[in-house]
Design an enzyme around this catalytic site. Structure first.
Site, PDB file in Angstrom:
ATOM      1  CG  ASP A 173       0.563  -1.522   7.747  1.00 56.19           C
ATOM      2  OD1 ASP A 173       1.462  -2.356   7.962  1.00 56.19           O
ATOM      3  OD2 ASP A 173       0.749  -0.291   7.761  1.00 56.19           O
ATOM      4  CG  ASP A 197       4.663   2.838   7.553  1.00 49.75           C
ATOM      5  OD1 ASP A 197       3.755   3.368   6.902  1.00 49.75           O
ATOM      6  OD2 ASP A 197       4.460   1.886   8.337  1.00 49.75           O
ATOM      7  CG  HIS A 198       4.039  -0.021   4.321  1.00 52.89           C
ATOM      8  ND1 HIS A 198       4.005  -1.341   4.707  1.00 52.89           N
ATOM      9  CD2 HIS A 198       3.586   0.698   5.382  1.00 52.89           C
ATOM     10  CE1 HIS A 198       3.536  -1.415   5.952  1.00 52.89           C
ATOM     11  NE2 HIS A 198       3.281  -0.196   6.384  1.00 52.89           N
ATOM     12  CG  HIS A 228       3.985  -2.048  11.321  1.00 51.20           C
ATOM     13  ND1 HIS A 228       4.717  -0.918  11.585  1.00 51.20           N
ATOM     14  CD2 HIS A 228       3.220  -1.749  10.239  1.00 51.20           C
ATOM     15  CE1 HIS A 228       4.415   0.027  10.709  1.00 51.20           C
ATOM     16  NE2 HIS A 228       3.498  -0.455   9.871  1.00 51.20           N
ATOM     17  CG  HIS A 233      -0.452   0.033   2.525  1.00 56.42           C
ATOM     18  ND1 HIS A 233       0.363  -0.957   3.044  1.00 56.42           N
ATOM     19  CD2 HIS A 233      -0.594   0.946   3.530  1.00 56.42           C
ATOM     20  CE1 HIS A 233       0.691  -0.644   4.284  1.00 56.42           C
ATOM     21  NE2 HIS A 233       0.134   0.504   4.590  1.00 56.42           N
ATOM     22  CG  HIS A 235      -4.091  -0.098   6.757  1.00 60.45           C
ATOM     23  ND1 HIS A 235      -3.994   0.358   8.049  1.00 60.45           N
ATOM     24  CD2 HIS A 235      -2.947   0.310   6.127  1.00 60.45           C
ATOM     25  CE1 HIS A 235      -2.842   1.024   8.186  1.00 60.45           C
ATOM     26  NE2 HIS A 235      -2.200   1.007   7.043  1.00 60.45           N
ATOM     27  CG  HIS A 246      -0.096   4.219   4.845  1.00 60.14           C
ATOM     28  ND1 HIS A 246      -0.816   3.426   5.711  1.00 60.14           N
ATOM     29  CD2 HIS A 246      -0.937   5.206   4.433  1.00 60.14           C
ATOM     30  CE1 HIS A 246      -2.044   3.921   5.833  1.00 60.14           C
ATOM     31  NE2 HIS A 246      -2.147   4.988   5.059  1.00 60.14           N
TER      32      HIS A 246
END
Ligand code: ZN
Ligand code: FE
Length: 239
Positions: free
Chosen positions: A131, A58-59, A169, A54, A112, A56
């Site tokens: 996530d 942090d990805h 995570h 996805h 999400h 985001h």
């Protein structure tokens, strides 16, 4: 096919999927480029593919730098073509993505985010769930509905029970506190918590987890109707 778990940022996992015959690799959700570059340094591994679950930060935070350095292709959901940096290859729900010796089925699993996908390497029985599904938990609903997330988890629940789950995570211990609070008599869960604590004590990841364990221990997967699931999701947000 070998999986290397690369810790990124605070508690993110990126994964290198390495085909040992050809030394060609994919990276899943590179939060940042540096830990990936450090791992690949002095190894003859060709990082051909960047797979994003996805959009985001942090990805996808490492996409640009890794693509530039290794000339990799960035691969993600077609609906996220405008928000996955440097995307090259657009995927659709239920598509089989096949390149070199890699073969994965794509599942669109919104909840999400609206464009979240999972990569299921079905021959190796490994799924990268970003996530959406965590060990003993599931992702927060940032963009999707309870119903979307419930149905997304349902798709994953139907995979073979010995499927290995690689998530985005290291949230397992926090998640386990919520599970045990709501499912205090679950012996299998207690046993799993023991193993989780043992791994963390040795500074080892709690990932991968096995679908069979999650079906028995993850309170969100144990919820069989939308109402129960939605209530748990709300409770978790304030836990
Ligand atoms: Zn996310
Ligand atoms: Fe994340």
């Amino acid at each position: 096919m070998k999986i290397e778990i690369i810790k990124c940022l605070q508690d993110n996992f990126s994964y290198l999927i390495i085909d040992e015959k050809t030394q060609i690799a994919c990276v899943v959700d590179p939060s940042e480029a540096k830990p990936i570059i450090n791992f690949l340094n002095n190894k003859k591994i060709n990082l051909k593919y960047i797979l994003n679950t996805h959009h985001h930060y942090d990805h996808v935070g490492g996409n640009r730098e890794l693509k530039k350095k290794y000339n990799s292709n960035v691969i993600g959901f077609k609906g996220d073509r405008n928000r996955i940096p440097e995307i090259d290859i657009l995927l659709e729900d239920n598509q089989i993505w096949k390149k070199d010796n890699f073969e994965a089925k794509i599942y669109h699993i919104p909840g999400h985010t609206t464009g979240h996908i999972a990569f299921h390497f079905f021959k190796e029985k490994k799924i990268f769930t970003g996530d959406t599904l965590f060990s003993l938990g599931c992702g927060r609903l940032f963009e999707g509905t309870y119903e979307q997330m419930f149905n997304s988890l349902k798709k994953i629940k139907q995979l073979p029970k010995d499927t290995e789950i690689y998530c985005g995570h290291e949230y397992t211990l926090q998640n386990s506190n919520f599970c045990i609070a709501n499912d205090p008599e679950n012996l299998k869960l207690k046993e799993k918590i023991g193993k989780i604590k043992n791994n963390l004590k040795k500074n080892l990841p709690t990932i991968p987890t096995i679908l069979e364990d999650e079906l028995e221990c993850n309170i969100f997967l144990k919820a069989n109707d939308l109402k129960t699931f939605s209530k748990l999701r709300d409770l978790k947000d304030n836990f």
